[in-house]
Scaffold this motif. Structure first.
Motif, PDB file in Angstrom:
ATOM      1  N   TYR A  55       0.842  -1.196   0.000  1.00 18.33           N
ATOM      2  CA  TYR A  55       0.000   0.000   0.000  1.00 18.33           C
ATOM      3  C   TYR A  55       0.881   1.252   0.000  1.00 18.33           C
ATOM      4  CZ  TYR A  55      -3.701  -3.218   1.489  1.00 18.33           C
ATOM      5  OH  TYR A  55      -4.594  -4.254   1.570  1.00 18.33           O
ATOM      6  N   ILE A  57       0.596   5.455   0.940  1.00 16.83           N
ATOM      7  CA  ILE A  57      -0.145   6.609   1.446  1.00 16.83           C
ATOM      8  C   ILE A  57       0.417   7.839   0.750  1.00 16.83           C
ATOM      9  CG2 ILE A  57      -0.725   7.995   3.461  1.00 16.83           C
ATOM     10  CD1 ILE A  57      -0.374   5.516   5.185  1.00 16.83           C
ATOM     11  N   ASN A  58      -0.419   8.520   0.001  1.00 12.37           N
ATOM     12  CA  ASN A  58       0.018   9.694  -0.758  1.00 12.37           C
ATOM     13  C   ASN A  58      -0.052  10.934   0.137  1.00 12.37           C
ATOM     14  OD1 ASN A  58       0.469  11.749  -2.537  1.00 12.37           O
ATOM     15  ND2 ASN A  58      -0.997  11.066  -4.074  1.00 12.37           N
ATOM     16  N   LEU A  59       1.088  11.548   0.379  1.00 12.77           N
ATOM     17  CA  LEU A  59       1.141  12.722   1.246  1.00 12.77           C
ATOM     18  C   LEU A  59       1.316  14.021   0.467  1.00 12.77           C
ATOM     19  CD1 LEU A  59       3.365  11.376   4.181  1.00 12.77           C
ATOM     20  CD2 LEU A  59       0.875  11.576   4.094  1.00 12.77           C
ATOM     21  N   LEU A  67      -5.620  13.026   4.243  1.00 15.24           N
ATOM     22  CA  LEU A  67      -4.977  12.058   3.364  1.00 15.24           C
ATOM     23  C   LEU A  67      -5.775  11.993   2.070  1.00 15.24           C
ATOM     24  CD1 LEU A  67      -4.237   9.132   5.874  1.00 15.24           C
ATOM     25  CD2 LEU A  67      -2.633  10.827   5.010  1.00 15.24           C
ATOM     26  N   LEU A  69      -7.452  10.042  -1.118  1.00 15.26           N
ATOM     27  CA  LEU A  69      -7.964   8.751  -1.578  1.00 15.26           C
ATOM     28  C   LEU A  69      -8.213   8.771  -3.076  1.00 15.26           C
ATOM     29  CD1 LEU A  69     -10.473   7.915   1.308  1.00 15.26           C
ATOM     30  CD2 LEU A  69      -8.164   7.040   0.963  1.00 15.26           C
ATOM     31  N   PHE A 294      -8.381  -0.784   2.828  1.00 20.20           N
ATOM     32  CA  PHE A 294      -7.442   0.241   3.267  1.00 20.20           C
ATOM     33  C   PHE A 294      -8.099   1.630   3.297  1.00 20.20           C
ATOM     34  CE2 PHE A 294      -3.858   3.193   2.342  1.00 20.20           C
ATOM     35  CZ  PHE A 294      -3.182   3.030   3.532  1.00 20.20           C
ATOM     36  N   SER A 295      -8.893   1.945   2.259  1.00 18.18           N
ATOM     37  CA  SER A 295      -9.552   3.266   2.233  1.00 18.18           C
ATOM     38  C   SER A 295     -10.563   3.388   3.359  1.00 18.18           C
ATOM     39  CB  SER A 295     -10.231   3.483   0.876  1.00 18.18           C
ATOM     40  OG  SER A 295     -11.327   2.609   0.690  1.00 18.18           O
ATOM     41  N   VAL A 298      -8.684   4.169   6.530  1.00 17.83           N
ATOM     42  CA  VAL A 298      -8.314   5.569   6.574  1.00 17.83           C
ATOM     43  C   VAL A 298      -9.509   6.432   6.950  1.00 17.83           C
ATOM     44  CG1 VAL A 298      -7.524   7.525   5.187  1.00 17.83           C
ATOM     45  CG2 VAL A 298      -6.418   5.288   4.955  1.00 17.83           C
TER      46      VAL A 298
END
Length: 301
Positions: A55, A57-59, A67, A69, A294-295, A298
């Protein structure tokens, strides 16, 4: 420009986590890329086989408590309209018509705010003038970055002295007509010597292209309320006298890859009508929202 270092928070987060001695976490990989604001070169050259995580995580975000999605992909389109010139003769004045005072903003984060686009507004000014008075165009230039909503645009015009009152009245008329989206239109009359201007055919193609180009929100999301799915930003217009052409530089964005290509193909179709050249480049894929385990984790967090 109106742009900033929107990855600064992400870099700070990652560096802090990598150096922290008191934060418990499983094995993580930190991925940094370069040239995101220009070509996405760093992301394109990332070797996937070097990554082991399942996975990511786009920061890449301006806010420290959010975050992502979903994220837009996009491309650039560069339409080059060939120019033909004709000599200027007779007594004339020149006028530099300026659209300015707009808020501008980022073509991604601010595109849903319906802010005025100075290049589009200039097109409306020229279209109305073209229907009522005689004038010629020496040059048109506006915008500075393709991913910034342009705040300024100026057009240098040539006209008979007798047309000055009509030009002034028409500019005031257009300014009043679009006052909700326009913060400033003005003109500077002078006797600057200009020897050549766009010929009739080039002028008409320019004005029609400015009226046809759509800039702003193209489609809203059907899945997430108030989310922009697809947009286009006519960010830069430039008169290239040396190479005898006007260039229209657009930034297309969408989390739906087919929509990016659809908008780009519309620009291609416009180029075909105008007998202009079109270049579609810097194509990068979108990240469409998809509900996963995962989403949901979050979202719950």
């Amino acid at each position: 420009t109106t742009l900033g270092a929107d990855n600064g928070i992400a870099v700070a987060y990652m560096m802090a986590l990598l150096t922290a001695k008191d934060v418990k976490h499983p094995a993580i990989e930190a991925l940094f890329t370069v040239d995101e604001e220009t070509t996405m070169l760093g992301a394109f050259e990332t070797a996937e086989q070097n990554l082991r995580a399942k996975y990511m995580i786009n920061l890449d975000m301006e806010c420290d408590d959010e975050l992502l999605l979903s994220s837009a992909g996009g491309c650039d389109t560069l339409l080059s309209l060939p120019l033909e010139y004709t000599p200027v003769s007779g007594k004339f004045l020149t006028a530099t018509v300026k659209v300015n005072g707009l808020k501008g903003g980022h073509s991604g984060g601010d595109i849903n705010k319906n802010r005025g686009n100075s290049i589009q507004i200039m097109g409306r000014v020229l279209y109305e003038l073209n229907k009522r008075v005689e004038f010629e165009i020496e040059s048109i230039n506006g915008g500075s970055k393709v991913n910034a909503i342009p705040r300024e645009c100026e057009c240098v015009m040539v006209f008979d002295k007798a047309e000055k009152p009509s030009i002034e009245d028409m500019i005031k008329f257009v300014e009043k007509e679009i006052k909700d989206e326009l913060k400033g239109v003005d003109e500077d009359f002078n006797n600057e010597k200009i020897e050549k201007v766009f010929n009739y055919a080039s002028r008409q193609k320019l004005i029609n292209a400015l009226m046809i180009y759509s800039s702003g929100v193209m489609q809203m999301s059907l899945e997430i309320q108030d989310l922009v799915d697809t947009s286009n930003n006519l960010g830069i217009i430039t008169t290239d006298e040396k190479n005898k052409k006007i260039t229209f530089h657009c930034g297309v964005r969408s989390c739906i890859d087919s929509q990016v290509l659809y908008i780009a193909k519309k620009h291609e179709a416009l180029a075909n009508i105008l007998n202009a050249d079109i270049d579609i480049f810097s194509v990068y894929p979108g990240w469409r929202y998809k509900e996963t385990k995962f989403s949901n984790l979050v979202a719950e967090t």
